[in-house]
Design a protein around this motif. Structure first.
Motif, PDB file in Angstrom:
ATOM      1  N   ILE A   1      -4.083   6.709   8.911  1.00 61.31           N
ATOM      2  CA  ILE A   1      -3.456   6.774   7.581  1.00 61.31           C
ATOM      3  C   ILE A   1      -2.993   8.197   7.286  1.00 61.31           C
ATOM      4  O   ILE A   1      -1.870   8.433   6.837  1.00 61.31           O
ATOM      5  CB  ILE A   1      -4.434   6.270   6.497  1.00 61.31           C
ATOM      6  N   ASP A   2      -3.880   9.151   7.581  1.00 61.20           N
ATOM      7  CA  ASP A   2      -3.524  10.553   7.349  1.00 61.20           C
ATOM      8  C   ASP A   2      -2.279  10.929   8.150  1.00 61.20           C
ATOM      9  O   ASP A   2      -1.378  11.604   7.653  1.00 61.20           O
ATOM     10  CB  ASP A   2      -4.694  11.469   7.756  1.00 61.20           C
ATOM     11  N   TYR A   3      -2.250  10.472   9.380  1.00 54.33           N
ATOM     12  CA  TYR A   3      -1.104  10.802  10.236  1.00 54.33           C
ATOM     13  C   TYR A   3       0.183  10.201   9.670  1.00 54.33           C
ATOM     14  O   TYR A   3       1.228  10.856   9.633  1.00 54.33           O
ATOM     15  CB  TYR A   3      -1.353  10.290  11.661  1.00 54.33           C
TER      16      TYR A   3
ATOM     17  N   SER B   1       0.850  -1.193   0.000  1.00 49.44           N
ATOM     18  CA  SER B   1       0.000   0.000   0.000  1.00 49.44           C
ATOM     19  C   SER B   1       0.883   1.240   0.000  1.00 49.44           C
ATOM     20  O   SER B   1       2.110   1.149   0.111  1.00 49.44           O
ATOM     21  CB  SER B   1      -0.906   0.016   1.229  1.00 49.44           C
ATOM     22  N   ALA B   2       0.226   2.385  -0.061  1.00 45.14           N
ATOM     23  CA  ALA B   2       0.950   3.658  -0.102  1.00 45.14           C
ATOM     24  C   ALA B   2       1.690   3.948   1.196  1.00 45.14           C
ATOM     25  O   ALA B   2       2.597   4.770   1.219  1.00 45.14           O
ATOM     26  CB  ALA B   2      -0.031   4.792  -0.404  1.00 45.14           C
ATOM     27  N   ILE B   3       1.307   3.287   2.278  1.00 46.81           N
ATOM     28  CA  ILE B   3       1.961   3.600   3.561  1.00 46.81           C
ATOM     29  C   ILE B   3       2.994   2.542   3.971  1.00 46.81           C
ATOM     30  O   ILE B   3       3.392   2.482   5.126  1.00 46.81           O
ATOM     31  CB  ILE B   3       0.925   3.819   4.694  1.00 46.81           C
TER      32      ILE B   3
ATOM     33  N   CYS C   1       5.761   3.447   8.919  1.00 44.41           N
ATOM     34  CA  CYS C   1       5.099   2.866  10.095  1.00 44.41           C
ATOM     35  C   CYS C   1       4.942   1.368   9.854  1.00 44.41           C
ATOM     36  O   CYS C   1       4.362   0.945   8.861  1.00 44.41           O
ATOM     37  CB  CYS C   1       3.721   3.511  10.277  1.00 44.41           C
ATOM     38  N   VAL C   2       5.468   0.566  10.745  1.00 43.38           N
ATOM     39  CA  VAL C   2       5.530  -0.860  10.515  1.00 43.38           C
ATOM     40  C   VAL C   2       4.239  -1.582  10.919  1.00 43.38           C
ATOM     41  O   VAL C   2       4.047  -2.762  10.651  1.00 43.38           O
ATOM     42  CB  VAL C   2       6.749  -1.427  11.282  1.00 43.38           C
TER      43      VAL C   2
ATOM     44  N   LYS D   1       5.447  10.446   6.961  1.00 42.40           N
ATOM     45  CA  LYS D   1       6.229  10.005   5.812  1.00 42.40           C
ATOM     46  C   LYS D   1       6.798  11.201   5.042  1.00 42.40           C
ATOM     47  O   LYS D   1       7.971  11.212   4.650  1.00 42.40           O
ATOM     48  CB  LYS D   1       5.324   9.174   4.882  1.00 42.40           C
ATOM     49  N   ALA D   2       5.958  12.187   4.879  1.00 45.86           N
ATOM     50  CA  ALA D   2       6.390  13.394   4.159  1.00 45.86           C
ATOM     51  C   ALA D   2       7.535  14.079   4.910  1.00 45.86           C
ATOM     52  O   ALA D   2       8.426  14.677   4.305  1.00 45.86           O
ATOM     53  CB  ALA D   2       5.208  14.348   3.975  1.00 45.86           C
TER      54      ALA D   2
END
Lengths: 362, 362, 362, 362
Positions: free
Chosen positions: B193-195, B53-55, B330-331, B200-201
């Motif tokens: 997810i938002d967090y 996924s994106a995260i 985030c794992v 990540k950014a």
């Protein structure tokens, strides 16, 4: 994994029911030639002993250890050390009530389900009385660690709502022994004791938190993947009666940091590689890094209370129970030497394992 | 306890470095005659896979398991199941920097101290890549547990400051799979997810908490004293990379209750003995009591961040490091199947051990 | 004791069926920093390989070992060494006969009884093909022993009625490799080979005896009581396919001596304490005494013969069977490196265990 | 593998020096609910006891077992059974001679080399006195086997040159107990006794062979590859003091047969699959096949003789030694129950292991 042994090379196996004739154990893998300081062992036993203060149970056990083997002219032989501790203060109580009824919070129900029968007198094998054997082995392990200048200090940091707010680095950890609650901050210790007295008067019980700090552990102890140092320490602690939680280093609080803030960066200090902070609690990748090993253990309140509780009988009838006898309002002060003992067993085992790696390459 | 095996009767042994040619393992003690659902195993692998996924990290591994033995005509033989997973996305990166410098928070320093040498490429043996092998064995363990109607659900309850506030009893735990963060409450999941996107950014990382709920575990599993069910579950979880804490039932929160409030009293419900509350998390005296087993696991933020950090070289020179490559901010979402897998290994092992007790008396 | 692992600190775990896709294993506890001589390993594999001479089976396996982990820049890492050997010469034979009928002397019947199902192709897990994995680990163990100047020589002393009558002290044991039967006495070797040719022509098989001599083992290896050096060596040998007997030192012949004649008295030789004789085979009280370790292993004839034999089917019908395929008329020459390998595994394990004793006292 | 434990699920751990205050042990994994027949246990102990007849040592030990745990209302609890046996007939002998001089054939030298120190009184840990603990556990194992109708008979088949020539199938094996040498053929028994009397008068010692026959073992016991039934039996026997050889079934004699003659072909007998012959000794591929398990164990003469022997002192001076005290001229009659006990431990362990396979498939 039959449940009665701990350790691989330095290995404790125990036996004994709370109200049988004796408890005892075998310590295998103790290196030969170690001078056994019997006074030190007796002192450690006294720290766990019931009846040691006004805030512990009144059960009276001298807890005298009889060593049967493995020692000759006061030195260890390298052969197994067998020992027994007689159960003395065993009262011919009327146990008929708990023979047929399961005490809430105790192992009566689960032992009955597991084995189909049980020694119901005082909890039998599930009683915390077995931890006396851990302290015997732990004391010997500490004598081994002493030769490496490794020191373990456990102490109480919380009892119910009373918390030790001063970080351990600012305290003399050896001063914990000065208070009957084993908290190294005199004022907080007194608050804890006062709180336990109140709880005791209510016929109730209370839990708390013990922290342990281990200094001078060399880098390199612990094994990769499944036998990480924190995994084995965690198992050791979670095997102690009433323990409900374990955390290493910053533990659950790690969640409140970002990686950039939590990472322990390296620096040179006095010509030695150290980490600037110690959020990891002295362990990286499951292996000690030379910094102090720091962990916390949560204990629930003792299950035996002096109040009437609902329960069910073996045949499924709802009933109620009221505890009789002598019990601890708070297990924390007596648990301190048990936490230290289990940590010592883990460390000695890993030290011996590491011998097989280091000496092979030289 | 050489660190690469887990379990007594149902036993996983693993091998493999992150950037070697393959990782793999042997599963011993798998009962014969079990139909292996290869689709299910692939699905479980996909839940742990990088790049899902994106995260999660962009490292691209198909993680295809090649089974080499122990299976015949799609059924287990009772003989050891050998398997390998090739490492495919191994880039000919320039590792010269971490060959000589220790990454903060990683096992570079401790492996070097333990072994005197190390495979520095991507962390070698200390990389979380080895957990892929745990998911292979865990998937097979789950297939065994399915025959007992035992189900394990792990899910994310906290990411940094974002907490799931709804108790799990009120949620459909299977819905966790619907979100890429694996939280069974859609709104909280989106906040998490938002967090993570923000973190990540920033080039930073964040930790969190995973809860597990296991239903239909029969009473009687776990062994007394040293191999209590919570002790073995705790060891299993604390052996996972980045885990810093474990608690069973009410865990650290137990400290805030008196014994009279925390004790789980027994009652009859639908003709069955149950406890009214479940503060103990389904375990008493180290043995399952038939109630749901409930525990929590704390994960620290991933150590690899996209920011410059201080460090030291092997020769003791202070320097700084900036990570390159692809890493998880985030794992937690990928750790969910690992937590479930380790729990499954523990339960199958205790189930088999219990066979030796129950059938002996009949 | 699930049957697929051997050793405590230096530990081999294996997997694989004879006609599955591969066999393989994991070697745990190999000390770090050891230079792996791949040519030596290949040479050892070639000594066990099928098809190596006119008196061994014609099955054609290259037996190429693929190492997957635990090695970096040709040195061991201290982490587990995973390896696989592909099964190549697997013929799409018609196995329907032995699917339903139990071959005499084989494990077909007992595996079926134990597991309820089996991989009947070529014996599956019970095939001696698994011993290839033992030779891989044994070769690595020999490389470790070489650093201690410990050398293991196994050789054939009997094939059917043909016996080596010259005592080993008078022979150049390394010359055993010069003959395809691996007997260090050229004349006897030729007689053995001639005898095997006759047996082979009859479609029959024959057994024999292998002796092993291990020099330069330091005094002190082996553990008291249950893990005596001869006990572990005996187990190692009796775990090899077709082995029916083991004796240490004077073995069964000890019965023919009185104590006064059998006791190995001590004397000083070149300033060293030695025993005048070596009836004990280098072990006293289960622990090595520094003299050569000497033992013998008896192998029965291979069960697969080219003659028709009576048998029964799975459903209990009496029938008869005639073997097809390629088989060894005498397993002895190929068993020599297996005997050496198992002895090497035992010695390395005890050497590592002894590290934990010796270094502790210094 | 620290040497003091035997077994995986049914596990005996022992401790104790010959002249310390007590020996003892822990039996783990004994199933719950087993009625312990204390008279049977005492009878077994009496079979091993010193001083039981004119041909055994005069050392006088009552060998009373004190059970300390794991038993409640005469039934096993499933928890560990701890027990001790006090050393009573410990004479305040002058041991100064063997403190400084190594007895030929004994473990004095090797224990000194292994541990750097030793309890020299009567051999300490290396004394056969520890086998008393094996008989305690063996007696309990036999009680478990009795429920499966499994019976173990060991008996003496050779003493020095005196051999039992009648095959065991033609003898009443229970009659072995009728003679003090434990040979089930009265005439041979008397010859053996006469021979021992002569040897004893000479101040010398003699060895011999014990055979064991185990009936009604179900097919399926034993594990593949490394833990084959004959491998574990062999280890068990080779761990007994003075044992120099072990053979299963036709053993070393297998060498004298061709495969076509040695193979045990299958046939139907009374509706059951059996083998026509039993050269394999009841085991194929390491797993029991339902036929009687048959093996032989070779014992060397006892090392302690009443004659002067050469030796060396700890400091390397050549000297001579003459034994004092009370010793066995032939250890065979007392070894019979030890052989049976070790076999019982092996079988119970494999029976429990097999539970985990069989019940899983149903």
């Amino acid at each position: 994994m039959a449940g009665n042994s701990f350790g691989t090379l330095f290995r404790l196996s125990t036996f004994g029911e709370s109200h049988g004739s004796a408890i005892g154990g075998i310590i295998e893998g103790c290196p030969p030639g170690i001078e056994l300081d019997m006074d030190f062992i007796a002192t450690e036993m006294a720290r766990r002993k019931p009846g040691q203060s006004a805030i512990t149970t009144a059960r009276n056990e001298s807890d005298t250890v009889e060593f049967l083997s493995g020692i000759f002219k006061s030195k260890t032989l390298g052969t197994p050390i067998g020992f027994i501790i007689r159960n003395k203060d065993v009262k011919p109580d009327d146990y008929s009530e708990i023979e047929h009824t399961f005490r809430p919070g105790h192992a009566d129900f689960t032992y009955e389900k597991k084995y189909g029968l049980r020694d119901y007198r005082g909890g039998g094998r599930s009683s915390a009385r077995e931890t006396a054997c851990r302290v015997v082995a732990g004391a010997i392990a500490k004598l081994i660690l002493k030769a490496y200048d490794i020191h373990i200090n456990a102490f109480v940091t919380q009892v119910g709502p009373i918390k030790l707010e001063v970080p351990f680095e600012k305290l003399d950890l050896n001063s914990a022994e000065a208070s009957i609650i084993r908290c190294p901050h005199a004022e907080t210790a007194q608050q804890m004791i006062d709180y336990i007295e109140i709880i005791k008067a209510e016929g109730d019980t209370v839990g708390g938190i013990i922290q342990a700090v281990i200094k001078n552990v060399p880098a390199g102890l612990g094994e990769p993947v499944f036998d990480k140092l924190q995994a084995q320490l965690g198992k050791a602690m979670l095997s102690i009666n009433a323990v409900k939680g374990f955390e290493i280093g910053s533990g659950f609080d790690s969640v409140n940091y970002k990686g950039s803030a939590l990472n322990d960066v390296f620096e040179m200090r006095d010509g030695k590689m150290v980490t600037t902070t110690n959020h990891s609690g002295g362990i990286q990748g499951g292996i000690s890094n030379g910094m102090p090993i720091v962990f916390k253990v949560a204990f629930k309140p003792v299950s035996t209370i002096m109040k009437t509780q609902k329960s069910v009988t073996k045949t499924g009838k709802e009933t109620s129970l009221t505890a009789k006898g002598r019990h601890d309002p708070c297990v924390l002060p007596r648990a301190v030497p048990i936490v230290e003992s289990m940590a010592a067993l883990v460390l000695v085992d890993f030290l011996l394992l590491q011998k097989t790696i280091e000496t092979s390459t030289s």
